[in-house]
Design a protein around this motif. Structure first.
Motif, PDB file in Angstrom:
ATOM      1  N   THR A  78       0.834  -1.199   0.000  1.00  0.00           N
ATOM      2  CA  THR A  78       0.000   0.000   0.000  1.00  0.00           C
ATOM      3  C   THR A  78       0.869   1.250   0.000  1.00  0.00           C
ATOM      4  O   THR A  78       2.009   1.245   0.467  1.00  0.00           O
ATOM      5  N   SER A  80       0.202   5.366   0.974  1.00  0.00           N
ATOM      6  CA  SER A  80      -0.728   6.354   1.506  1.00  0.00           C
ATOM      7  C   SER A  80      -0.058   7.728   1.475  1.00  0.00           C
ATOM      8  O   SER A  80       1.010   7.923   2.061  1.00  0.00           O
ATOM      9  N   THR A  83      -2.547  12.252  -1.936  1.00  0.00           N
ATOM     10  CA  THR A  83      -3.435  12.066  -3.089  1.00  0.00           C
ATOM     11  C   THR A  83      -4.428  10.934  -2.886  1.00  0.00           C
ATOM     12  O   THR A  83      -5.393  10.817  -3.634  1.00  0.00           O
ATOM     13  N   GLY A  84      -4.194  10.053  -1.909  1.00  0.00           N
ATOM     14  CA  GLY A  84      -5.107   8.948  -1.668  1.00  0.00           C
ATOM     15  C   GLY A  84      -4.401   7.717  -1.145  1.00  0.00           C
ATOM     16  O   GLY A  84      -3.195   7.737  -0.839  1.00  0.00           O
ATOM     17  N   THR A  86      -3.515   3.807  -1.998  1.00  0.00           N
ATOM     18  CA  THR A  86      -3.395   2.893  -3.129  1.00  0.00           C
ATOM     19  C   THR A  86      -2.993   1.510  -2.659  1.00  0.00           C
ATOM     20  O   THR A  86      -2.081   1.360  -1.835  1.00  0.00           O
ATOM     21  N   TRP A  88      -1.641  -2.123  -4.110  1.00  0.00           N
ATOM     22  CA  TRP A  88      -1.002  -2.737  -5.268  1.00  0.00           C
ATOM     23  C   TRP A  88      -1.034  -4.251  -5.151  1.00  0.00           C
ATOM     24  O   TRP A  88      -1.069  -4.791  -4.042  1.00  0.00           O
ATOM     25  N   HIS A 158      -3.842  -1.600  -9.989  1.00  0.00           N
ATOM     26  CA  HIS A 158      -3.917  -1.103  -8.616  1.00  0.00           C
ATOM     27  C   HIS A 158      -5.329  -0.582  -8.352  1.00  0.00           C
ATOM     28  O   HIS A 158      -6.105  -0.357  -9.284  1.00  0.00           O
ATOM     29  N   LYS A 160      -7.047   2.555  -6.151  1.00  0.00           N
ATOM     30  CA  LYS A 160      -6.752   3.768  -5.389  1.00  0.00           C
ATOM     31  C   LYS A 160      -8.056   4.396  -4.909  1.00  0.00           C
ATOM     32  O   LYS A 160      -8.999   4.589  -5.682  1.00  0.00           O
ATOM     33  N   THR A 162      -9.715   7.697  -2.869  1.00  0.00           N
ATOM     34  CA  THR A 162      -9.551   9.065  -2.383  1.00  0.00           C
ATOM     35  C   THR A 162     -10.879   9.484  -1.742  1.00  0.00           C
ATOM     36  O   THR A 162     -11.886   8.778  -1.875  1.00  0.00           O
ATOM     37  N   GLU A 167     -10.394   4.626  -8.050  1.00  0.00           N
ATOM     38  CA  GLU A 167      -9.669   4.368  -9.290  1.00  0.00           C
ATOM     39  C   GLU A 167      -9.353   2.891  -9.377  1.00  0.00           C
ATOM     40  O   GLU A 167      -8.746   2.322  -8.475  1.00  0.00           O
TER      41      GLU A 167
END
Length: 258
Positions: A78, A80, A83-84, A86, A88, A158, A160, A162, A167
């Protein structure tokens, strides 16, 4: 509760049987190809051997990746930041999938060129020399395009999150949608078969499918409950940009109500 102790959604119960069957099938076909190639090489047919080695390597590496996922031997990755948050895919699983794809390229290329000339032992009929060669050419282009996208995106995909968006990126496409467009987070897709999927049901009646949740988090349930929690609790979404989301994921502190 640890992320490893989170319960699976009811819809996921049969997915382990599918994974086990895929592993057995891949290994069986790979061994058959290797045997065929070894037999051909004794007669000096090294083109057939080259094709079967590449195909077998792809199948064995793919089966190894599925086995890691099925046994829960994956590790969450991950990131952090402001931007958010994510998530993986597991690094080893990613490496196996990419290595298998690379191994398949030379074999596909040899098959595309040599099969129409009748130089591949298991493609001696006209139909196999044309249809299979055409299918191999499509597969070759698909694999190379997928590897190019993986290189450009820094991996095979991935997820993501936010405060405003979700995403979802894989080797085929990159999609982003707003939380407000999601009317439900489910574990079963209506549009197509998707084992261990996180399904975002959207306001327009369509679905956004995050496939193979267990490639991101061991067992996959952690990703399902993560997405569902932040969908149900908009007030907690600031955690996605202030560094608290990784701790929530590691501790499995999610709303488990359905």
């Amino acid at each position: 509760m640890s992320v490893l102790d989170l319960p699976d959604p009811d819809e996921w119960r049969r997915s382990s049987r599918f994974a086990a069957a895929a592993i057995v099938a891949c290994i069986g076909v790979a061994l058959a190809y290797l045997g065929l190639g070894a037999a051909a090489s004794t007669c000096g047919d090294y083109l057939t051997l080259a094709v079967t080695i590449g195909f077998s390597a792809f199948l064995i590496l793919f089966a190894s990746a599925v086995l890691l996922i099925m046994l829960g031997r994956t590790t969450s990755r991950t990131v952090s930041d402001a931007t958010g948050f994510t998530v993986w895919p597991d690094r080893r699983t990613t490496a196996l999938i990419l290595a298998g794809s690379v191994a398949a390229i030379p074999s596909l290329l040899v098959f595309v060129v040599a099969a129409p000339l009748g130089a591949i032992e298991f493609a001696q009929t006209r139909a196999l020399q044309t249809v299979w060669a055409g299918a191999a050419a499509v597969a070759l282009c698909t694999v190379m395009y997928g590897l190019l996208l993986a290189w450009r995106r820094g991996g095979i995909g991935h997820v993501k999150l936010t405060p405003a968006m979700i995403e979802n990126v894989d080797v085929r496409s990159e999609r982003a949608l707003e939380w407000d467009d999601v009317v439900d987070v489910a574990a079963h897709a209506e549009s197509r078969r998707a084992p261990r999927a996180v399904v975002l049901r959207l306001r327009d009646g369509s679905e956004e499918i995050i496939g193979m949740a267990d490639i991101y988090v061991p067992g996959g349930a952690g990703l399902y409950w993560l997405v569902r929690h932040y969908w149900k609790h908009p007030g907690d979404r600031e955690e996605l940009v202030d560094g608290r989301a990784p701790k929530r994921l590691a501790e499995g502190k999610f709303d488990l109500s359905t």
